[in-house]
Design an enzyme around this catalytic site. Sequence first.
Site, PDB file in Angstrom:
ATOM      1  N   ILE A  12       0.832  -1.200   0.000  1.00 39.39           N
ATOM      2  CA  ILE A  12       0.000   0.000   0.000  1.00 39.39           C
ATOM      3  C   ILE A  12       0.867   1.250   0.000  1.00 39.39           C
ATOM      4  CG2 ILE A  12      -1.734   1.307   1.281  1.00 39.39           C
ATOM      5  CD1 ILE A  12      -2.708  -1.388   2.442  1.00 39.39           C
ATOM      6  N   ASP A  62      13.037   2.934  11.503  1.00 40.58           N
ATOM      7  CA  ASP A  62      12.200   1.937  12.166  1.00 40.58           C
ATOM      8  C   ASP A  62      11.182   2.704  12.998  1.00 40.58           C
ATOM      9  OD1 ASP A  62      10.999  -0.003  13.684  1.00 40.58           O
ATOM     10  OD2 ASP A  62      12.847  -0.906  14.419  1.00 40.58           O
ATOM     11  N   TYR A 153      -3.273  -7.100  17.081  1.00 36.50           N
ATOM     12  CA  TYR A 153      -3.440  -6.319  15.850  1.00 36.50           C
ATOM     13  C   TYR A 153      -4.717  -5.490  15.918  1.00 36.50           C
ATOM     14  CZ  TYR A 153      -4.106  -5.064  10.971  1.00 36.50           C
ATOM     15  OH  TYR A 153      -4.318  -4.353   9.820  1.00 36.50           O
TER      16      TYR A 153
END
Length: 258
Positions: A12, A62, A153
Amino acid sequence: MYAIITGASSGIGSELARCLLSRLDIILVARNEDKLRELTKEYNKLSKRYRYNHTVEYYVCDVSDASECKKLYEKYKSYDVQVLINNAGSGVFGEFKDIELDRELNSVMTNIVGVHVLTKLFLKDMLRVNRGYIMNVASSAGYMPGSPYMASYYASKAYVLNMTRAIIGEERVAESNVHVSALCPGPVETNFNKTAGITTQAKGWTPRRLAKYAIGKMYDGDEIILPGIVVKATYVLRKIIPDSVLISIAGKWQKHKI
């Protein structure tokens, strides 16, 4: 004028960058320098071919590390950043008791830390000049009450969605020309499932289709971006179906992926 996109080395994120290339200079952000370097070269050639007259550069970061996010901001705070897309994210799949703790924590931090830090820092600058767009990539999982086998998640994406909605509701933002939004896609054909450890993948949108839709809705000023009829329907149903029922349905759906 620049757009910063995290998680931009593939999927994406890379397609969001492609969609914005005709409008803005692009800063690709991710951990994988080899992929970033390759994509930067490809998109600079694309920009030249179509005479967009925009440049692409990359920054290795990161986003699960708050100190690295602060360094990213320090490097680009003097740039005219008009678009920030917090796209970087990851997930882990399995029984909560069995998932390796460090792997799970890395996923949670990836989904939350960068979004929080970068939104806060760049939002202040955008409000000062009274223009800009911030799009945080959540998930249709973010507005669900949770799901067995993907507990962390769903919870982390709920954080992204709810934080974004709260920011939108603050008076200073609501009365400005800074547009903040949350993208809540359903299944997308990326490497997410493979990375998360899911062997069965539901048919979903392609990253390019999603990117085009999301960028259009972002510029339209939509606050919660819901791609597709199924995602819109589940968003409505979530308000009328009891949480216990939704969690049970989600658990059965996830379990068949084992």
